[in-house]
Design a protein around this motif. Structure first.
Motif, mmCIF file in Angstrom:
data_model
loop_
_atom_site.group_PDB
_atom_site.id
_atom_site.type_symbol
_atom_site.label_atom_id
_atom_site.label_comp_id
_atom_site.label_asym_id
_atom_site.label_seq_id
_atom_site.Cartn_x
_atom_site.Cartn_y
_atom_site.Cartn_z
ATOM 1 N N THR A 1 -10.629 3.400 -1.926
ATOM 2 C CA THR A 1 -11.022 3.397 -3.331
ATOM 3 C C THR A 1 -11.341 4.822 -3.732
ATOM 4 O O THR A 1 -12.053 5.534 -3.010
ATOM 5 C CB THR A 1 -12.256 2.510 -3.561
ATOM 6 O OG1 THR A 1 -11.975 1.179 -3.139
ATOM 7 C CG2 THR A 1 -12.622 2.479 -5.032
ATOM 8 N N PRO B 1 -1.081 7.701 3.307
ATOM 9 C CA PRO B 1 -0.915 6.372 2.703
ATOM 10 C C PRO B 1 -0.436 5.303 3.673
ATOM 11 O O PRO B 1 -0.595 4.112 3.394
ATOM 12 C CB PRO B 1 0.114 6.616 1.596
ATOM 13 C CG PRO B 1 0.838 7.854 2.000
ATOM 14 C CD PRO B 1 -0.165 8.688 2.725
ATOM 15 N N VAL C 1 -6.202 -0.300 -10.694
ATOM 16 C CA VAL C 1 -7.003 0.601 -11.524
ATOM 17 C C VAL C 1 -8.017 -0.237 -12.286
ATOM 18 O O VAL C 1 -7.655 -1.164 -13.010
ATOM 19 C CB VAL C 1 -6.136 1.410 -12.501
ATOM 20 C CG1 VAL C 1 -7.007 2.334 -13.347
ATOM 21 C CG2 VAL C 1 -5.085 2.221 -11.749
ATOM 22 N N ASP D 1 -4.251 5.870 0.744
ATOM 23 C CA ASP D 1 -4.831 7.208 0.693
ATOM 24 C C ASP D 1 -3.705 8.219 0.442
ATOM 25 O O ASP D 1 -2.767 8.301 1.229
ATOM 26 C CB ASP D 1 -5.521 7.501 2.023
ATOM 27 C CG ASP D 1 -6.299 8.797 2.024
ATOM 28 O OD1 ASP D 1 -6.066 9.641 1.128
ATOM 29 O OD2 ASP D 1 -7.136 8.984 2.922
ATOM 30 N N SER E 1 -7.599 2.137 -18.618
ATOM 31 C CA SER E 1 -7.724 2.619 -17.241
ATOM 32 C C SER E 1 -9.031 3.374 -17.038
ATOM 33 O O SER E 1 -9.336 4.331 -17.754
ATOM 34 C CB SER E 1 -6.547 3.534 -16.901
ATOM 35 O OG SER E 1 -5.324 2.834 -16.990
ATOM 36 N N ARG F 1 -1.065 0.337 -6.942
ATOM 37 C CA ARG F 1 -2.391 0.876 -7.198
ATOM 38 C C ARG F 1 -3.153 -0.083 -8.119
ATOM 39 O O ARG F 1 -2.621 -0.517 -9.139
ATOM 40 C CB ARG F 1 -2.271 2.247 -7.864
ATOM 41 C CG ARG F 1 -3.586 2.976 -8.049
ATOM 42 C CD ARG F 1 -3.372 4.256 -8.852
ATOM 43 N NE ARG F 1 -2.403 5.147 -8.225
ATOM 44 C CZ ARG F 1 -2.718 6.057 -7.325
ATOM 45 N NH1 ARG F 1 -3.960 6.206 -6.931
ATOM 46 N NH2 ARG F 1 -1.776 6.835 -6.822
ATOM 47 N N VAL G 1 2.672 6.362 -1.704
ATOM 48 C CA VAL G 1 1.861 5.344 -2.374
ATOM 49 C C VAL G 1 2.743 4.540 -3.330
ATOM 50 O O VAL G 1 3.501 5.106 -4.114
ATOM 51 C CB VAL G 1 0.696 5.992 -3.144
ATOM 52 C CG1 VAL G 1 -0.045 4.964 -3.975
ATOM 53 C CG2 VAL G 1 -0.263 6.676 -2.174
ATOM 54 N N VAL H 1 0.832 -1.198 0.000
ATOM 55 C CA VAL H 1 0.000 0.000 0.000
ATOM 56 C C VAL H 1 0.871 1.255 0.000
ATOM 57 O O VAL H 1 0.635 2.189 -0.757
ATOM 58 C CB VAL H 1 -0.947 -0.016 1.210
ATOM 59 C CG1 VAL H 1 -1.795 1.248 1.242
ATOM 60 C CG2 VAL H 1 -1.844 -1.257 1.168
ATOM 61 N N SER H 2 1.885 1.262 0.879
ATOM 62 C CA SER H 2 2.766 2.426 0.929
ATOM 63 C C SER H 2 4.123 2.011 1.467
ATOM 64 O O SER H 2 4.258 1.005 2.167
ATOM 65 C CB SER H 2 2.174 3.523 1.826
ATOM 66 O OG SER H 2 2.178 3.117 3.188
ATOM 67 N N SER I 1 -9.928 3.629 -8.755
ATOM 68 C CA SER I 1 -8.631 3.067 -8.389
ATOM 69 C C SER I 1 -8.638 2.736 -6.911
ATOM 70 O O SER I 1 -9.449 3.264 -6.139
ATOM 71 C CB SER I 1 -7.490 4.030 -8.717
ATOM 72 O OG SER I 1 -7.619 5.230 -7.975
ATOM 73 N N CYS I 2 -7.745 1.853 -6.503
ATOM 74 C CA CYS I 2 -7.613 1.463 -5.103
ATOM 75 C C CYS I 2 -6.140 1.531 -4.724
ATOM 76 O O CYS I 2 -5.290 0.928 -5.400
ATOM 77 C CB CYS I 2 -8.166 0.056 -4.884
ATOM 78 S SG CYS I 2 -8.077 -0.507 -3.173
ATOM 79 N N SER I 3 -5.835 2.281 -3.673
ATOM 80 C CA SER I 3 -4.438 2.481 -3.281
ATOM 81 C C SER I 3 -4.399 3.002 -1.859
ATOM 82 O O SER I 3 -5.432 3.207 -1.209
ATOM 83 C CB SER I 3 -3.759 3.487 -4.216
ATOM 84 O OG SER I 3 -4.284 4.793 -4.011
#
Length: 456
Positions: free
Chosen positions: A200, A194, A172, A190, A182, A170, A167, A161-162, A186-188
């Motif tokens: 999301t 992060p 997508v 924050d 794309s 990710r 970050v 995640v980080s 996206s999900c990653s």
């Protein structure tokens, strides 16, 4: 994303005269007439088109062993499709790079590395896990598809995640059910925090908060799939790195985590009876999961049979109509007026917090107590998690509380500041300058109230 994908020249026909292999070498590039198949024959890598029109071609990985429509789990050139399939090629170069070129010879995708000198003997291999790896001649991993996901997380894939509050990975989503370019979701980690949250996003706006790190260095969760096998979910935060991974018990069905084009993060398991993918879990699962759905100072109560929006004690709905627009205080907070803190257990803490580092519990409480703009705080002790630069997690809120939830299991204590009602006095004979917190257990609510008579 189980759609009908049409491999070039129909891969079943090709397999009759193309010997399957799991490796790509410098002397043997991959063309439109070839596929790589993992040793256990679960995954395949090759060229495909997502529609029967055969106008756009992509290099991807899919489940080779499953019947029915292809399920693609990774794509190299999702935003740069190949229009003319003739002469397209994936090759390993003599400087240890992997390059995808089109019929005009233009390089449209590349897996690079830090090696600057020629390295004869580099090769790529499709593993049984679905991980496509570029390796040097001495078997050092140069590049991994697991480190460069598209929209899917597979078992044993460590989704970072980080790292050092930046970050890293990710997911997508696809743009549409048959458009792998794309999309908006996206999900990653924050981007604002992060190292503490997995979210999301819909473009640049938070759509749903998936994970809020509760301070435990290693936390896990297990639950049953549709065939009673077990899925193990692990979240790790070492201070520098925040990562997520899931594994399966032996003889489990195929399971994958994917972000679909509607913005839902889904855990899917293959059902051998229906010959289709079945949803184990998904977020958002209902309207209450959507970011900020209960408005300021409202929280979604997931302990109810049907999750509903509620107001914290000391608050009332802004609007008495059927539409829930958040909550407002029954007694306004004012500087130089006495206040107290009430503990709400089992909470997924709200968003928009300020992370204050290197604080113990008393210091964290003091950060909020001594600031009349502070509305709440939460604290976690990380000292049992091993050697970490900061053995604590102190969060404070300066203003409205947004996107809180009351969880069905787990969660943490949220300390919310409330104004004293007229006539209420502290049960402790404190000086107005004494900021030492005192806890009192109210007989009616069973919640811990931090009683404090202090004027700020």
């Amino acid at each position: 994303m189980a759609m009908l994908y049409i491999p070039i020249f129909f891969l079943l026909f090709l397999s009759s005269f193309c010997k399957p292999d799991d490796q790509l070498t410098q002397g043997k590039p991959l063309t439109d007439r070839d596929i790589l198949i993992s040793e256990n024959r679960v995954f395949a890598l090759g060229f495909f088109s997502p529609t029967s029109s055969n106008k756009s071609f992509y290099l991807g990985i899919w489940y080779h062993s499953l019947p029915g429509p292809q399920t693609v789990v990774w794509i190299a050139n999702r935003d740069d499709p190949i229009i003319n399939p003739s002469s397209m090629m994936l090759k390993v170069t003599n400087n240890s790079r992997m390059v995808l070129s089109n019929s005009e010879g233009r390089d449209i995708w590349m897996a690079a590395n830090n090696i600057t000198t020629e390295a004869v003997g580099a090769y790529a291999v499709l593993l049984n896990s679905g991980n496509f790896i570029l390796r040097s001649s001495d078997d050092q991993d140069i590049w991994l598809s697991f480190d460069n996901p598209t929209d899917t997380v597979l078992p044993s894939m460590r989704f970072v995640v980080s790292y050092k509050a930046q970050v890293i990975a990710r997911l997508v989503a696809w743009k549409g059910p048959d458009d792998p370019s794309s999309g908006d979701f996206s999900c990653s980690g924050d981007p604002r925090s992060p190292d503490l949250q997995l979210v999301t996003l819909n473009k640049a706006r938070v759509y749903c908060r998936i994970i809020v790190w509760d301070g435990v260095s290693v936390s896990g969760r297990t639950f049953l799939t549709i065939t009673s096998s077990i899925l193990y979910q692990t979240v790790v935060n070492s201070g520098d790195e925040f990562s997520f991974m899931f594994t399966l018990s032996n003889n489990s069905p195929f399971v994958r985590l994917m972000l679909d084009y509607t913005g839902k993060l889904k855990a899917l398991a293959w059902d051998n009876h229906s010959m289709s993918w079945t949803v184990i879990n998904e977020l958002p699962n209902n309207a209450c999961d959507l970011y900020g759905s209960c408005g300021p100072f409202g929280y979604c109560d997931f302990t109810e049979a049907i999750p509903t929006c509620q107001c914290f004690d000391g608050f009332e709905p802004v609007d008495s109509s059927n539409s829930f627009k958040g909550c407002q205080r029954t007694q306004a907070l004012k500087c130089r007026k006495q206040s107290h803190f009430t503990s709400f257990p089992g909470m997924k803490v709200p968003d928009m917090f300020l992370h204050i580092r290197n604080r113990n519990l008393d210091d964290c409480a003091a950060e909020c107590i001594n600031n009349c703009s502070c509305t709440a705080y939460a604290y976690a002790d990380l000292s049992s998690g091993g050697a970490m630069a900061d053995p604590s997690r102190c969060l404070v809120w300066l203003g409205e509380l947004i996107d809180a939830q009351k969880a069905t299991g787990g969660g943490e204590n949220l300390y919310l500041r409330l104004a004293d009602s007229p006539g209420i006095r502290s049960q402790e004979n404190q000086s107005s300058k004494d900021c030492t917190p005192h806890y009192i257990m109210p007989a009616t609510t069973g919640m811990h109230s931090l009683r404090l008579d202090v004027q700020i």
